[in-house]
Design an enzyme around this catalytic site. Structure first.
Site, PDB file in Angstrom:
ATOM      1  N   ASP A 238       1.738   3.328   4.241  1.00  0.00           N
ATOM      2  CA  ASP A 238       2.562   2.713   5.296  1.00  0.00           C
ATOM      3  C   ASP A 238       2.361   3.425   6.634  1.00  0.00           C
ATOM      4  O   ASP A 238       2.053   4.618   6.676  1.00  0.00           O
ATOM      5  CB  ASP A 238       4.041   2.768   4.872  1.00  0.00           C
ATOM      6  CG  ASP A 238       4.906   1.807   5.680  1.00  0.00           C
ATOM      7  OD1 ASP A 238       4.357   0.911   6.352  1.00  0.00           O
ATOM      8  OD2 ASP A 238       6.146   1.960   5.641  1.00  0.00           O
TER       9      ASP A 238
ATOM     10  N   HIS B 100      -4.905  -0.716  10.874  1.00  0.00           N
ATOM     11  CA  HIS B 100      -5.320  -1.139   9.533  1.00  0.00           C
ATOM     12  C   HIS B 100      -6.765  -0.702   9.248  1.00  0.00           C
ATOM     13  O   HIS B 100      -7.077  -0.266   8.148  1.00  0.00           O
ATOM     14  CB  HIS B 100      -5.180  -2.661   9.378  1.00  0.00           C
ATOM     15  CG  HIS B 100      -3.767  -3.149   9.473  1.00  0.00           C
ATOM     16  ND1 HIS B 100      -2.722  -2.548   8.797  1.00  0.00           N
ATOM     17  CD2 HIS B 100      -3.214  -4.186  10.156  1.00  0.00           C
ATOM     18  CE1 HIS B 100      -1.595  -3.198   9.074  1.00  0.00           C
ATOM     19  NE2 HIS B 100      -1.868  -4.189   9.890  1.00  0.00           N
TER      20      HIS B 100
ATOM     21  N   LEU C  65     -12.243   7.712 -12.415  1.00  0.00           N
ATOM     22  CA  LEU C  65     -10.952   7.359 -11.810  1.00  0.00           C
ATOM     23  C   LEU C  65     -10.677   5.858 -11.966  1.00  0.00           C
ATOM     24  O   LEU C  65     -11.560   5.031 -11.734  1.00  0.00           O
ATOM     25  CB  LEU C  65     -10.993   7.708 -10.318  1.00  0.00           C
ATOM     26  CG  LEU C  65      -9.763   7.293  -9.494  1.00  0.00           C
ATOM     27  CD1 LEU C  65      -8.581   8.205  -9.783  1.00  0.00           C
ATOM     28  CD2 LEU C  65     -10.092   7.316  -7.997  1.00  0.00           C
TER      29      LEU C  65
HETATM   30  C1  IPE Z   1       5.139  -1.887   1.984  1.00  0.00           C
HETATM   31  O1  IPE Z   1       5.156  -1.626   3.338  1.00  0.00           O
HETATM   32  C2  IPE Z   1       3.934  -2.709   1.616  1.00  0.00           C
HETATM   33  C3  IPE Z   1       2.636  -2.043   1.711  1.00  0.00           C
HETATM   34  C4  IPE Z   1       2.426  -0.804   2.045  1.00  0.00           C
HETATM   35  C5  IPE Z   1       1.492  -2.864   1.377  1.00  0.00           C
HETATM   36  P1  IPE Z   1       5.949  -2.558   4.386  1.00  0.00           P
HETATM   37  O2  IPE Z   1       5.657  -1.992   5.716  1.00  0.00           O
HETATM   38  O3  IPE Z   1       5.595  -3.980   4.152  1.00  0.00           O
HETATM   39  O4  IPE Z   1       7.457  -2.325   3.947  1.00  0.00           O
HETATM   40  P2  IPE Z   1       8.811  -2.479   4.769  1.00  0.00           P
HETATM   41  O5  IPE Z   1       8.838  -3.873   5.309  1.00  0.00           O
HETATM   42  O6  IPE Z   1       8.789  -1.467   5.865  1.00  0.00           O
HETATM   43  O7  IPE Z   1       9.882  -2.197   3.766  1.00  0.00           O
HETATM   44  C1  IPE Z   2       0.935  -0.555   6.105  1.00  0.00           C
HETATM   45  O1  IPE Z   2       1.160  -0.412   7.474  1.00  0.00           O
HETATM   46  C2  IPE Z   2      -0.050  -1.655   5.781  1.00  0.00           C
HETATM   47  C3  IPE Z   2       0.571  -2.866   5.202  1.00  0.00           C
HETATM   48  C4  IPE Z   2       1.832  -3.031   4.922  1.00  0.00           C
HETATM   49  C5  IPE Z   2      -0.322  -3.974   4.893  1.00  0.00           C
HETATM   50  P1  IPE Z   2       2.170  -1.342   8.272  1.00  0.00           P
HETATM   51  O2  IPE Z   2       1.414  -2.531   8.778  1.00  0.00           O
HETATM   52  O3  IPE Z   2       3.353  -1.667   7.455  1.00  0.00           O
HETATM   53  O4  IPE Z   2       2.547  -0.398   9.485  1.00  0.00           O
HETATM   54  P2  IPE Z   2       3.978  -0.192  10.141  1.00  0.00           P
HETATM   55  O5  IPE Z   2       4.954   0.066   9.033  1.00  0.00           O
HETATM   56  O6  IPE Z   2       4.278  -1.453  10.892  1.00  0.00           O
HETATM   57  O7  IPE Z   2       3.806   0.982  11.037  1.00  0.00           O
HETATM   58 MG    MG Z   3       5.164  -0.802   7.192  1.00  0.00          MG
END
Ligand code: IPE
Ligand code: IPE
Ligand code: MG
Length: 236
Positions: A10, A27, A121
């Site tokens: 995240d 990303h 792995l």
């Molecule tokens: C969880 O992260 C999903 C992934 C890392 C793929 P999100 O960014 O979607 O979660 P919330 O919305 O902050 O809970």
């Molecule tokens: C995690 O990063 C990747 C996915 C959930 C696909 P985010 O896109 O959720 O990044 P933040 O949480 O907005 O910083």
């Molecule tokens: Mg996120």
């Protein structure tokens, strides 16, 4: 060393925003962090690494971001599959495949098929994954067996239900790591997390590396896992 490490990757968007860059750049850098982490996990002798790469709820993001994320998955499988295979990694996928684009389904299938006999792995990719959806799907399958008279309702135990999960042969995660400082599971492995240690690290996913992984695992080793019982020294 834990056998099974699961990671909620995240903070890609926040990493990009902090640098005045578009979210997609976060990303992209997140994919590089994933490559580093897979290599480090293999070197550290971890058996299973599960990564949360797209949740059932991530469909609620803007179409352009979904397009970017799907493109990155396609590129990751196309560019990295041969390398993962040469390093004896076995790829497994968990999540719903039904609503995915056909070419993505085929790529995911190809990754699993090519690496099926590898014994290094195990890399479990949670894609279009939601734990509540997984539990409901298992309940539906069990309900059908009960309705058809092939199973009695009394025979429905936690173990039986869990046999209907996407990767039912994989042991529960010993530790779930979440980056970016958020402290929640966001519908990730809710059932399997019953006794997992949770480690929250304050850095955003694109900055994650071997050192950060080793730090999180050191934190895990400081925890005392009891599984509802008592630790050996105090049990008498
Ligand atoms: C969880 O992260 C999903 C992934 C890392 C793929 P999100 O960014 O979607 O979660 P919330 O919305 O902050 O809970
Ligand atoms: C995690 O990063 C990747 C996915 C959930 C696909 P985010 O896109 O959720 O990044 P933040 O949480 O907005 O910083
Ligand atoms: Mg996120």
């Amino acid at each position: 060393m834990p056998r099974h490490v699961a990671i909620i990757m995240d903070g890609n968007g926040r990493w990009a925003a902090a640098r005045g860059l578009p979210r997609v750049e976060g990303h992209r850098r997140g994919v590089e962090a994933l490559r580093r982490t897979v290599r480090a996990a293999g070197d550290l002798g971890i058996s299973v690494l599960t990564i949360f790469s797209f949740s059932s709820e991530n469909w609620s993001r803007p179409p352009s971001e979904i397009h970017d994320l799907m493109g990155l998955l396609r590129r990751f499988v196309r560019n990295d599959l041969a390398d993962l295979h040469s390093r004896n990694v076995r790829v497994r996928i968990i999540g719903e495949r039904e609503d995915l684009d056909r070419d993505i389904c085929l790529l995911l299938q190809e990754a699993e098929d090519l690496t099926r006999n590898n014994d290094g792995l195990v890399l479990v990719i949670a894609f279009n994954y939601g734990a509540r959806q997984e539990i409901a799907r298992a309940a539906r399958r069990v309900a059908i067996e009960v309705a058809q008279g092939r199973l009695s309702a009394e025979a429905v135990t936690p173990e039986l239900l869990a046999r209907h999960f996407h990767a039912s042969d994989i042991p529960d995660p010993d530790v779930i790591i979440r980056t970016s400082g958020e402290q929640r599971l966001s519908n990730f492995l809710l059932w399997q997390a019953a006794y997992s240690e949770l480690v929250f690290v304050p850095i955003n996913w694109p900055d994650f590396d071997r050192t950060a992984l080793e730090g999180a695992l050191a934190e895990y080793r400081r925890r005392e896992r009891r599984f509802g019982g008592l630790i050996a020294q105090t049990a008498s």
